[in-house]
Each structure stands twice: as structure tokens, then as C-alpha cells.
Design an enzyme around this catalytic site. Structure first.
Site, PDB file in Angstrom:
ATOM      1  N   LYS A   1     -10.117  12.672   8.634  1.00  0.00           N
ATOM      2  CA  LYS A   1      -9.643  12.216   9.944  1.00  0.00           C
ATOM      3  C   LYS A   1      -9.561  13.380  10.919  1.00  0.00           C
ATOM      4  O   LYS A   1      -9.366  14.526  10.498  1.00  0.00           O
ATOM      5  CB  LYS A   1      -8.228  11.632   9.799  1.00  0.00           C
ATOM      6  CG  LYS A   1      -8.150  10.280   9.123  1.00  0.00           C
ATOM      7  CD  LYS A   1      -6.702   9.821   9.024  1.00  0.00           C
ATOM      8  CE  LYS A   1      -6.601   8.468   8.331  1.00  0.00           C
ATOM      9  NZ  LYS A   1      -7.244   7.377   9.068  1.00  0.00           N
TER      10      LYS A   1
ATOM     11  N   GLU B   1      -9.549   3.813   2.181  1.00  0.00           N
ATOM     12  CA  GLU B   1      -9.002   3.967   0.829  1.00  0.00           C
ATOM     13  C   GLU B   1      -7.964   2.909   0.478  1.00  0.00           C
ATOM     14  O   GLU B   1      -7.760   2.607  -0.692  1.00  0.00           O
ATOM     15  CB  GLU B   1      -8.402   5.368   0.667  1.00  0.00           C
ATOM     16  CG  GLU B   1      -6.950   5.530   1.120  1.00  0.00           C
ATOM     17  CD  GLU B   1      -6.712   5.287   2.615  1.00  0.00           C
ATOM     18  OE1 GLU B   1      -7.702   5.331   3.387  1.00  0.00           O
ATOM     19  OE2 GLU B   1      -5.562   5.034   3.010  1.00  0.00           O
TER      20      GLU B   1
ATOM     21  N   ASP C   1      -2.590  10.096   4.043  1.00  0.00           N
ATOM     22  CA  ASP C   1      -3.996   9.726   4.195  1.00  0.00           C
ATOM     23  C   ASP C   1      -4.707  10.714   5.106  1.00  0.00           C
ATOM     24  O   ASP C   1      -4.642  10.625   6.328  1.00  0.00           O
ATOM     25  CB  ASP C   1      -4.088   8.304   4.770  1.00  0.00           C
ATOM     26  CG  ASP C   1      -5.528   7.823   4.924  1.00  0.00           C
ATOM     27  OD1 ASP C   1      -6.439   8.502   4.394  1.00  0.00           O
ATOM     28  OD2 ASP C   1      -5.734   6.773   5.560  1.00  0.00           O
TER      29      ASP C   1
ATOM     30  N   ARG D   1      -7.853  -0.360   0.918  1.00  0.00           N
ATOM     31  CA  ARG D   1      -8.433  -1.532   0.244  1.00  0.00           C
ATOM     32  C   ARG D   1      -8.830  -1.193  -1.189  1.00  0.00           C
ATOM     33  O   ARG D   1      -8.818  -2.059  -2.055  1.00  0.00           O
ATOM     34  CB  ARG D   1      -9.617  -2.062   1.070  1.00  0.00           C
ATOM     35  CG  ARG D   1     -10.759  -1.100   1.230  1.00  0.00           C
ATOM     36  CD  ARG D   1     -11.690  -1.464   2.388  1.00  0.00           C
ATOM     37  NE  ARG D   1     -11.115  -1.095   3.690  1.00  0.00           N
ATOM     38  CZ  ARG D   1     -11.718  -1.287   4.849  1.00  0.00           C
ATOM     39  NH1 ARG D   1     -12.904  -1.876   4.899  1.00  0.00           N
ATOM     40  NH2 ARG D   1     -11.141  -0.931   5.977  1.00  0.00           N
TER      41      ARG D   1
ATOM     42  N   LYS E   1       0.847  -1.201   0.000  1.00  0.00           N
ATOM     43  CA  LYS E   1       0.000   0.000   0.000  1.00  0.00           C
ATOM     44  C   LYS E   1       0.882   1.250   0.000  1.00  0.00           C
ATOM     45  O   LYS E   1       1.692   1.444   0.902  1.00  0.00           O
ATOM     46  CB  LYS E   1      -0.915  -0.005   1.234  1.00  0.00           C
ATOM     47  CG  LYS E   1      -1.718   1.292   1.428  1.00  0.00           C
ATOM     48  CD  LYS E   1      -2.636   1.232   2.659  1.00  0.00           C
ATOM     49  CE  LYS E   1      -3.311   2.579   2.933  1.00  0.00           C
ATOM     50  NZ  LYS E   1      -4.173   2.562   4.158  1.00  0.00           N
TER      51      LYS E   1
HETATM   52  N1  BES Z   1      -4.350   4.309   7.006  1.00  0.00           N
HETATM   53  C1  BES Z   1      -5.499   4.037   7.793  1.00  0.00           C
HETATM   54  C2  BES Z   1      -5.266   2.976   8.870  1.00  0.00           C
HETATM   55  C3  BES Z   1      -4.331   3.352   9.987  1.00  0.00           C
HETATM   56  C4  BES Z   1      -4.820   3.934  11.138  1.00  0.00           C
HETATM   57  C5  BES Z   1      -2.993   3.052   9.928  1.00  0.00           C
HETATM   58  C6  BES Z   1      -3.965   4.233  12.182  1.00  0.00           C
HETATM   59  C7  BES Z   1      -2.127   3.352  10.967  1.00  0.00           C
HETATM   60  C8  BES Z   1      -2.631   3.933  12.102  1.00  0.00           C
HETATM   61  C9  BES Z   1      -6.630   3.526   6.883  1.00  0.00           C
HETATM   62  O1  BES Z   1      -6.649   4.045   5.600  1.00  0.00           O
HETATM   63  C10 BES Z   1      -7.921   3.915   7.524  1.00  0.00           C
HETATM   64  O2  BES Z   1      -8.162   5.086   7.639  1.00  0.00           O
HETATM   65  N2  BES Z   1      -8.722   2.933   7.931  1.00  0.00           N
HETATM   66  C11 BES Z   1      -9.972   3.182   8.545  1.00  0.00           C
HETATM   67  C12 BES Z   1     -10.988   2.228   7.988  1.00  0.00           C
HETATM   68  C13 BES Z   1     -12.411   2.532   8.401  1.00  0.00           C
HETATM   69  C14 BES Z   1     -12.859   3.848   7.810  1.00  0.00           C
HETATM   70  C15 BES Z   1     -13.306   1.411   7.936  1.00  0.00           C
HETATM   71  C16 BES Z   1      -9.814   3.002  10.055  1.00  0.00           C
HETATM   72  O3  BES Z   1      -9.046   2.112  10.462  1.00  0.00           O
HETATM   73  O4  BES Z   1     -10.394   3.754  10.794  1.00  0.00           O
HETATM   74 ZN    ZN Z   2      -4.855   4.676   4.858  1.00  0.00          ZN
HETATM   75 MN    MN Z   3      -7.715   5.884   5.531  1.00  0.00          MN
END
Ligand code: BES
Ligand code: ZN
Ligand code: MN
Length: 493
Positions: free
Chosen positions: A274, A346, A267, A348, A262
Site C-alpha cells: 500500500k 488478503e 495490513d 477474503r 476479519k
Molecule cells: N483492508 C483493506 C480494505 C480497506 C481499505 C479497509 C481502506 C479500510 C480502509 C483490504 O485488505 C484491501 O486492501 N482491499 C483492497 C482490495 C483490492 C486489492 C482488490 C482495496 O480495497 O483496495
Molecule cells: Zn485488509
Molecule cells: Mn489489503
């Protein structure tokens, strides 16, 4: 800047160095240090006699014994019976980290016969080289140099007992892996205004030039032309162009191992933005990509008889007037449709098009690495990486590789019941299953794109970077995945 380490057969007592680090097991002073102790006027025995040091795991003592070595650093590895690669890697890392802090430009590391215990010389050589690289890593390029700069550690001479046949060979592998891990960390640490998708492509092209890999980079127009619509859906909100990066090492014929990383260079969450708290850490959302690039650095140095392909879908995830919106439905490269519930899911979306692309290679196995879910950090913390997949044999091989590498994996189930979490009313699936089993629903989403090959997914969200120093490394990027993936490719487990 990468640390140079070399094996020497000098005896520790006769070796002139600003710092001699010595790995010793728990207990009395090892007999193999008698000569050094005599040459130091009994300084080493005295610290044992005073009970100021007993060799417990991670215990250290710094001496100025007045012999050929200006400083001696004793590093405990714990009970000799418990000696394993991890303990030796740790000791070497502690030595290099301390050497870096002391500002000595060069140092020596002596692994006593007693500390090696039952670890095979070859494994010991590898672990020591890996540990030295891990401990020495630092990132100072973006700071103004201090008025009285301290020397950076450039070389460590490794002093080994003559009976350690195979140590050299292990060291060669370990040094290659260490260089790969350093490359990964060096890319991870860069902020997103420097490390863009085209920057990652440049790193891949440089690897290709240096090691003779075939590297292909798809720009935005090519990504559109190839129909990678979910990758484009994430990229469409950003002024920065996406890239799809392909690296190939053809050390053998036959069906390849495909590694997918990835590569979200930042992000924000997109329209489902976020919170500001720790958002700066989302520069690390390309850590899977960094692990793939680092693995190719190691592979380029080792040149194993293996066929390996690296795939890196890379983009930013930004909110804007052109950004993807919740409710949008996208037809993926594979043809399955996806209802966007949350634009922050994003990773996935970009991985599914890469997995679909991977079919053309008829892979023997596909492994993806991704900082995919915050839920992973909740489940396993920063200690282990979650593994999911469709092939128990592959998962077992990965876990064995992880044990060798000191990068632990722990399995999560992809039972059918969990598929319901991503059921959509209007499309083939939705991109978020909400909070329950968040890492598993993400895994299930990816699984929808893996019917044609054995596949495993590594969620490295908790292990790709660290917010605190430990005795073996500074806080920041870990380069996790390089040791593991190189072990998988070498397949000696
Ligand atoms: N890049 C993040 C996941 C992440 C969070 C990595 C904290 C490292 C530390 C990913 O893209 C994400 O935002 N995932 C969401 C998914 C949800 C919206 C279903 C998450 O984990 O909140
Ligand atoms: Zn991410
Ligand atoms: Mn994300």
C-alpha cells in the site's frame, strides 16, 4: 475503566451532582422541569426566555444554576414527534462525552418524559445505556498523565420518571452492549505491535474465563494441520504467528448463529504494498474480529438462550522474502483454487477458510464482518455498512437489527454478471476483480465458500473507525457491529 451507570428514582431538583445532563425536546421548557427550575431560581426558564436554547437536535446549553446540581447541561433531542432510539442514544452520548471533557468524575442523566416521546421505556433504557457508553469512551492509557490530571468519568446516575416501567430491563441490556462496544474499541485502538494475532487470542481466552464460553485457539502448526492454506498464505510473509480463534456460547441447543470477524492486525498490502498515506489506519484491519469479541462480551453479560459461535482468522499481511506473491495459486481449505492477483486482497483469503471451517456447525446463519474493501468507503462513505448475501430473510433481519442498533446497513447486489469479475485463466477464481464494483467482487469471492448455509457479509471498511470527532464520540474506533450483532442474536426486531 468501563462506565458504570445506575438507575435512580431521585427527582432531578433534589439530586446533588457536579453535572446534571437533561434531554429535552424542541420547544418551550418541558413542564416536568418546573420543580428543578424553581429550585434553580428560574435559571432554566431564563435561558428559554432569552431564546438562547430551544432544544433542536444536538443543541446544548451549559448552565450554572446554583441548585443541588453544580452544572446543568440541556441537550436538545429535536421535535418530540420524531423521538426515536437514535435521538435518545445521541443525547446520552453527548452528555457523557461532555462530562468526560469537563473532567467530572460522576454525572447524572435525566431523560424527560417529554423527550422520550413514543419510545417504549424498555427501548429508551437500552438506548440511554448504549449512548452513555459510546460518549464516555476514551483511550488515554498510552499517554503520560498530565501534571494536573482530570478525573475520568466512572459513573452516571440515570434519573427516570416513575412511569417508565421496563426502563430497567432495557438498561441492563444496553449496559451489556455498551461494555461489549467498549471492549471492541479498546482492542481496535491498540497498535499492531501490541495487538497481534496471539493478543486477540488472549482476549478471547479471557472472555472465555470470565463468561464461561468454550474458547479454542489454533496456533500456526494447528492451522497448517487443518489445511487452512489460504490463511497460511497470507500469514507466511510475517514473523508474527497467525491464530484461528473459536468462541462458543451455548445458551441453547440447535443450529448456531456463526459470526466471523476479519482479524488482520496490520495490513501493509504485502508484496502489492500500500502507499504510505494513512497506512497507520491499517491497524484497524482487525475491526471485524473486535466486533465479534465485543459481541461475546455483551452475550456473556446478557446470557441469552441462543447458540452463538465466533470465528476469528487472524494474521498480519506483510511483505518479505517468504511472502505470498502475485501469480501464486493456493488451494483453499474448501478445495477451490485461487490465483493471487493482488496480495492486498488478503481479507477474503483468510475469511474463505473460516467460512469453509464454519460448515462443521451446520449453522442456521453465518454473518461475516470485515474491513474488506476501500471501494466500500467510496460507495457509502462512513454512514452505512454494505450488506451482501445469499439469504434475503437474513439480510432483512440484519437490516432490522441495524435500525434498532443505530448501525445502518445498505444492500449491494450479488448478481451473476458480477461473478465474471473474479474469473481466472488458470484457477477456480482470482482474488481480485480490480476496481469496478470492488466491494461486490469481494462479496462474490466469499460467496464461493458459502453453499452450505444462509450467509451475509458486512463490509465495515467505512464504518469501523472515524477520522473525526463528532458530538457523540471521539475520533478513532467505533466498535461498530457489536450493537448490530447483539440485536441479531437477541432477535427482538
Ligand atoms: N483492508 C483493506 C480494505 C480497506 C481499505 C479497509 C481502506 C479500510 C480502509 C483490504 O485488505 C484491501 O486492501 N482491499 C483492497 C482490495 C483490492 C486489492 C482488490 C482495496 O480495497 O483496495
Ligand atoms: Zn485488509
Ligand atoms: Mn489489503
Amino acid at each position: 475503566m468501563p462506565l458504570d451507570s445506575a438507575i435512580r428514582t431521585d427527582v432531578p431538583a433534589d439530586f446533588t451532582t457536579p453535572l446534571l445532563a437533561i434531554a429535552v425536546p424542541q420547544g418551550a421548557m418541558p413542564a416536568s422541569l418546573d420543580a428543578l427550575d424553581r429550585a434553580s431560581g428560574g435559571a432554566i426558564q431564563r435561558i428559554y426566555a432569552a431564546k438562547d436554547f430551544s432544544g433542536k437536535k444536538d443543541e446544548v446549553a451549559l448552565l450554572y444554576p446554583g441548585g443541588k446540581a453544580e452544572r446543568v447541561l440541556l441537550i436538545g433531542t429535536g421535535k418530540a414527534d420524531d423521538a426515536d432510539r437514535d435521538r435518545l442514544r445521541r443525547a446520552a452520548a453527548i452528555a457523557a462525552k461532555r462530562a468526560q471533557a469537563l473532567g467530572v468524575g460522576t454525572a447524572a442523566f435525566h431523560l424527560t418524559r417529554e423527550a422520550r416521546g413514543a419510545v417504549a421505556p424498555r427501548d429508551a433504557g437500552q438506548a440511554v445505556a448504549e449512548g452513555l457508553g459510546q460518549g464516555a469512551w476514551q483511550f488515554i492509557e498510552m499517554k503520560r498523565p498530565p501534571d494536573e490530571p482530570r478525573a475520568s468519568l466512572t459513573r452516571v446516575d440515570i434519573l427516570v420518571a416513575p412511569d417508565a416501567a421496563g426502563f430497567d430491563e432495557g438498561h441492563r441490556i444496553g449496559a451489556a452492549i455498551a461494555a461489549g462496544q467498549a471492549l471492541a474499541r479498546g482492542v481496535q485502538v491498540l497498535p499492531s505491535n501490541v495487538c497481534t494475532p496471539s493478543y486477540l487470542a488472549g482476549v478471547a481466552e479471557d472472555l472465555g474465563r470470565r463468561h464461561g464460553f468454550t474458547v479454542t485457539v489454533l496456533d500456526k502448526a494447528a492451522i497448517v494441520a487443518e489445511g487452512m492454506r489460504t490463511l497460511m498464505a497470507v500469514a507466511q510473509g510475517s514473523a508474527e504467528e497467525p491464530r484461528f480463534i473459536v468462541l462458543e456460547h451455548r445458551g441453547a441447543g440447535g443450529s448456531p448463529t456463526v459470526l466471523v470477524g476479519k482479524g488482520v492486525t496490520f495490513d501493509t498490502g504485502g508484496i502489492s504494498i500500500k502507499p504510505a498515506q494513512s497506512m497507520e489506519d491499517m491497524k484497524y484491519d482487525m475491526s471485524g474480529a473486535a466486533a465479534v469479541l465485543g459481541t461475546f462480551e455483551a452475550i456473556g453479560r446478557i446470557k441469552p438462550d441462543a447458540h452463538v459461535i465466533g470465528l476469528i482468522p487472524s494474521t498480519e499481511n506483510m511483505p518479505s522474502g517468504t511472502a505470498l506473491k502475485p501469480g501464486d495459486v493456493i488451494r483453499s481449505h474448501l478445495g477451490k483454487t485461487i490465483e493471487i492477483i493482488n496480495t492486498d486482497a488478503e481479507g477474503r483469503l483468510i475469511l474463505c477458510d473460516a467460512l469453509s471451517w464454519a460448515r462443521r456447525y451446520k449453522p442456521a446463519r453465518v454473518v461475516d464482518l470485515a474491513t474488506l474493501t476501500g471501494a466500500m468507503v467510496i460507495a457509502l462513505g462512513h454512514t452505512a455498512t454494505g450488506v451482501m448475501g445469499t439469504d434475503e430473510g437474513l439480510i432483512e433481519r440484519l437490516r432490522a437489527a441495524g435500525e434498532r442498533a443505530g448501525e445502518r446497513l445498505w444492500p449491494l447486489p450479488l448478481w451473476d454478471e458480477y461473478r465474471d469479475l473474479i474469473k481466472s485463466d488458470i484457477a477456480d477464481m482470482k482474488n481480485s476483480g480490480g476496481r469496478p464494483a470492488g466491494s461486490i467482487s469481494a462479496g462474490w469471492f466469499l460467496r464461493e465458500f458459502t453453499d452450505e448455509f444462509p450467509w451475509a457479509h458486512l463490509d465495515i471498511a467505512g464504518t469501523a473507525y472515524s477520522d473525526r470527532d463528532d458530538p457523540t464520540r471521539v475520533k478513532g474506533p467505533t466498535g461498530l457491529g457489536v450493537r448490530l450483532c447483539t440485536e441479531l442474536v437477541l432477535d427482538r426486531s
